[in-house]
Scaffold this motif. Sequence first.
Motif, PDB file in Angstrom:
ATOM      1  N   THR A  59      10.796   6.264  10.203  1.00  0.00           N
ATOM      2  CA  THR A  59      10.384   4.878   9.749  1.00  0.00           C
ATOM      3  C   THR A  59       9.328   4.136  10.252  1.00  0.00           C
ATOM      4  N   ALA A  60       8.949   3.184   9.545  1.00  0.00           N
ATOM      5  CA  ALA A  60       7.571   2.765   9.928  1.00  0.00           C
ATOM      6  C   ALA A  60       7.815   1.937  11.308  1.00  0.00           C
ATOM      7  N   GLU A  61       8.821   1.515  11.286  1.00  0.00           N
ATOM      8  CA  GLU A  61       9.224   0.739  12.797  1.00  0.00           C
ATOM      9  C   GLU A  61       9.335   1.605  13.768  1.00  0.00           C
ATOM     10  N   ARG A  91       1.390  -6.339  14.714  1.00  0.00           N
ATOM     11  CA  ARG A  91       1.939  -5.075  14.278  1.00  0.00           C
ATOM     12  C   ARG A  91       1.080  -3.920  14.482  1.00  0.00           C
ATOM     13  N   HIS A 147      -1.289  -1.229   9.095  1.00  0.00           N
ATOM     14  CA  HIS A 147      -1.012  -1.604   7.620  1.00  0.00           C
ATOM     15  C   HIS A 147      -1.687  -0.345   6.822  1.00  0.00           C
ATOM     16  N   ASP A 185       0.661  -1.702   1.323  1.00  0.00           N
ATOM     17  CA  ASP A 185       1.806  -1.287   1.658  1.00  0.00           C
ATOM     18  C   ASP A 185       1.363   0.449   2.183  1.00  0.00           C
ATOM     19  N   PRO A 186       2.162   0.876   3.069  1.00  0.00           N
ATOM     20  CA  PRO A 186       3.022   0.300   3.929  1.00  0.00           C
ATOM     21  C   PRO A 186       2.524  -0.300   5.138  1.00  0.00           C
ATOM     22  N   TYR A 187       3.379  -1.219   5.621  1.00  0.00           N
ATOM     23  CA  TYR A 187       3.165  -1.901   6.970  1.00  0.00           C
ATOM     24  C   TYR A 187       3.881  -1.347   7.966  1.00  0.00           C
ATOM     25  N   SER A 224      10.796  -2.664   9.609  1.00  0.00           N
ATOM     26  CA  SER A 224      10.530  -2.039   8.286  1.00  0.00           C
ATOM     27  C   SER A 224      11.532  -0.738   8.615  1.00  0.00           C
ATOM     28  N   SER A 225      12.304  -0.550   7.782  1.00  0.00           N
ATOM     29  CA  SER A 225      12.967   0.854   7.907  1.00  0.00           C
ATOM     30  C   SER A 225      12.523   1.881   6.648  1.00  0.00           C
ATOM     31  N   ARG A 226      11.517   1.260   6.228  1.00  0.00           N
ATOM     32  CA  ARG A 226      10.818   2.121   5.103  1.00  0.00           C
ATOM     33  C   ARG A 226      10.470   3.770   5.812  1.00  0.00           C
TER      34      ARG A 226
END
Length: 364
Positions: free
Chosen positions: A270-272, A294, A297, A306-308, A313-315
């Motif tokens: 994930t991104a996070e 953050r 970016h 996107d994506p950040y 962010s669970s992306r």
Amino acid sequence: MTGFDYAARMERARRELVVREVDVLLISLGSDLPYLTGYTAMPLERLTMAVVPRDGEPVLVIPELEAPRVTPRPDVFRVHAWGETEDPVAIVAGLMGRATQAMIGDHTWSVFLLGLQQVLPATRFLSARPVTEALRIIKEPAEIGLLRTAGASADRVAALLADHPFAGKTELQVSREIGAMLEANGTDVAGFAIVASGPNGASPHHEAGDRIIREGDAIVVDFGGKVGGYSSDTTRMYHVGDPPLRYREVHEIVRVAQQEAVAAVQPGVTAESVDRAARSVIEAAGYGEYFIHRTGHGIGLDGHEDPYIVSGSSRELEAGMAFSIEPGIYLPGEFGVRIEDIVVCGDGGVERMNNSPRDVVVVA
Ligand code: ZN
Ligand code: ZN
Ligand code: ZN
């Protein structure tokens, strides 16, 4: 922009419309239009809009006087040029037929959306972002090639700065010199150059100003530009004269945090979690409260997209996503340290677009 398969992109856009039960996609200003058509509209008051029906031929509605700027791509879209006395909103509404759901680009003057809503009260207008983002977030090999070229150009400038005199100049002077160096070293258009010296470095988006750089200053240098429409963005740290131990310690924490975050990048994470990889290093060293933004970016046709890479962010990252990794520590009244590379997530691992040394560079 040449060399891209716009017809294929249009086809992918249409498939997204089918999935989302949307009748028509409307794209005006910003980077979505060149992404889909190869044409960049002037951000002026006259309406330019690509009308992409789910079934049927895409039409680029454009002011007559700007039509000569369009590279014809008859396999991708037809051009409808409107004259000075015509109403472009009526033309677009006519092309939309009986659309019940329309998606409209985020970068559209509100006057045109309001006009369309008035003419077509039964049509529901939605943001096009889910569609445009789904397309643009995964870079094609040719796009990654341009990001790589842009990154290499910025890296050459980062290396040249090691022998560049800083002391006695204003930040603004150095910022302008960096812009010229970018354009002399393979960047089509210089974009920005943050030069934040001494205590100014504690403000992440400090605008280069009239502070005169002097002995003992740490300098945050964050710069980039465009190659073939695609952006570079890198941050390196310079120090006028030998840095004190405290500076070296903080710099090393940021360097390790940046390295850990880059190492965490792979498809499926994930991104996070990438943000966390950087943040946990800085927190463990006791500087957590001084990492105030953050971790990164996305980047492409836009400098920020996107994506950040941000907490919350669970992306999940996918192969082909391009983004910055740029942790920092900002000590008010003292100095700031940030180290930034653009990376691309790949199936076989992460590729950095920036490869200049990440150690503090001592300058005169
Ligand atoms: Zn920034
Ligand atoms: Zn930057
Ligand atoms: Zn950045």
